[in-house]
Write an enzyme that holds these catalytic residues in place. Structure first.
Site, short mmCIF file in Angstrom:
data_model
loop_
_atom_site.label_atom_id
_atom_site.label_comp_id
_atom_site.label_asym_id
_atom_site.label_seq_id
_atom_site.Cartn_x
_atom_site.Cartn_y
_atom_site.Cartn_z
N HIS A 95 0.86 -1.19 0.00
CA HIS A 95 0.00 0.00 0.00
C HIS A 95 0.89 1.24 0.00
CE1 HIS A 95 -2.84 3.05 1.31
NE2 HIS A 95 -3.77 2.25 0.84
N GLU A 167 -3.83 2.28 -7.27
CA GLU A 167 -4.20 3.37 -6.37
C GLU A 167 -3.24 4.54 -6.59
OE1 GLU A 167 -6.52 1.89 -2.63
OE2 GLU A 167 -4.40 2.05 -2.18
P1 13P Z 1 -9.57 6.39 0.37
O1 13P Z 1 -10.76 5.64 -0.19
O2 13P Z 1 -9.79 6.93 1.74
O3 13P Z 1 -9.07 7.41 -0.62
O4 13P Z 1 -8.41 5.32 0.53
C1 13P Z 1 -8.03 4.57 -0.57
C2 13P Z 1 -7.06 3.56 -0.10
O5 13P Z 1 -5.92 3.89 0.21
C3 13P Z 1 -7.53 2.17 0.02
O6 13P Z 1 -6.47 1.31 0.23
#
Ligand code: 13P
Length: 266
Positions: A95, A167
């Site tokens: 992550h 992400e």
């Molecule tokens: P948010 O949905 O709070 O932007 O977070 C995304 C995330 O990092 C999920 O792993």
């Protein structure tokens, strides 16, 4: 090629054991058993054990948010994938919070992905570029390096099971600000699948599930889910609110049901 829709709740460092249990209870009241959707909850490490005894397994699966790559040893403060193997189906790995706040390198993430697979846990590998990298036109290179290094110790057969979440760091938790446009996302996802096809063959690339994560909420989840090649969403903040998270699940279910029975919605 049908891949099951995956909706993952990343609770990050929120909710103590009691609060986590309460949220599961509330979600369970609102979420039905969906055959076409897999719902995965990633609470803190501390809540995994109690929740594993509380969840309705027809509705939910559990994920860790991270773990260490060695199976055991003098690694004070760490928990291994071996210790988690009977508790979770999945683990988030790489992550951006781990890469940015804890300086996790491409090689450490590769070792964690390998350790998860070795212990029968499916990695949810997170990849994505920073705002600076994006502005410098480096998105593809960053994704390429993150994906290829992370998967480099796995066999093609292992890779079929892996989940990859795109992400973009600039789109995480920016509900009022910048969010990824479907076009950015489509390009990035297409590129990830292309990379996997180049390295391991189209058959493997067709099996890998790709998620989008970054400020997903109940209003825009469907727009992301409808993008070609997107198999689900990884939800942070909105997953802490049972109204919002169950609405995201409901919109995925509505979409799948419309796809199954297109004529009913004419
Ligand atoms: P948010 O949905 O709070 O932007 O977070 C995304 C995330 O990092 C999920 O792993």
């Amino acid at each position: 090629m049908s891949r099951k829709t995956l909706i993952v709740a990343n609770w990050k460092m929120h909710l103590n054991v009691h609060e986590a249990s309460l949220l599961v209870h509330r979600l369970s009241e609102r979420i039905k058993v969906h055959r076409s959707i897999e719902i995965v909850l990633a609470p803190s490490m501390l809540s995994l054990q109690p929740l594993s005894q509380e969840i309705d397994r027809r509705k939910f699966r559990l994920s860790a948010q991270d773990a260490y790559f060695q199976d055991e040893g003098p690694y004070t403060g760490e928990v291994s994938f071996t210790m988690l193997r009977d508790l979770v189906h999945y683990s988030i790995i790489g992550h951006s919070a781990r890469r940015v706040y804890f300086n996790e390198s491409l090689e450490l993430i590769r070792d964690k992905v390998q350790a998860a697979v070795r212990n029968g846990i499916v990695p949810i590998l997170c990849v994505g570029e920073t705002k600076e990298e994006r502005l410098a036109g480096e998105t593809k290179q960053i994704i390429h390096d993150q994906v290829t290094t992370a998967l480099s110790n796995l066999t093609a057969e292992d890779i079929e099971q892996v989940v990859i979440a795109y992400e973009p760091i600039w789109a995480i938790s920016t509900f009022e600000g910048e969010v990824a446009k479907p076009d950015d996302m489509k390009k990035a996802m297409k590129y990830i699948r292309f990379q996997i096809a180049e390295l391991y063959g189209q058959h493997v690339a067709d099996k890998v599930r790709l998620l989008y994560g970054g400020s997903v909420n109940e209003h825009d989840a469907r727009a992301y889910l409808e993008i070609e090649g997107c198999d689900g969403v990884l939800v942070g903040a909105a997953s802490l609110n049972y109204h919002q998270f169950s609405a995201i699940v409901a919109s995925a279910e509505r979409m799948n049901s419309e796809r199954r029975n297109p004529s009913r919605n004419d």
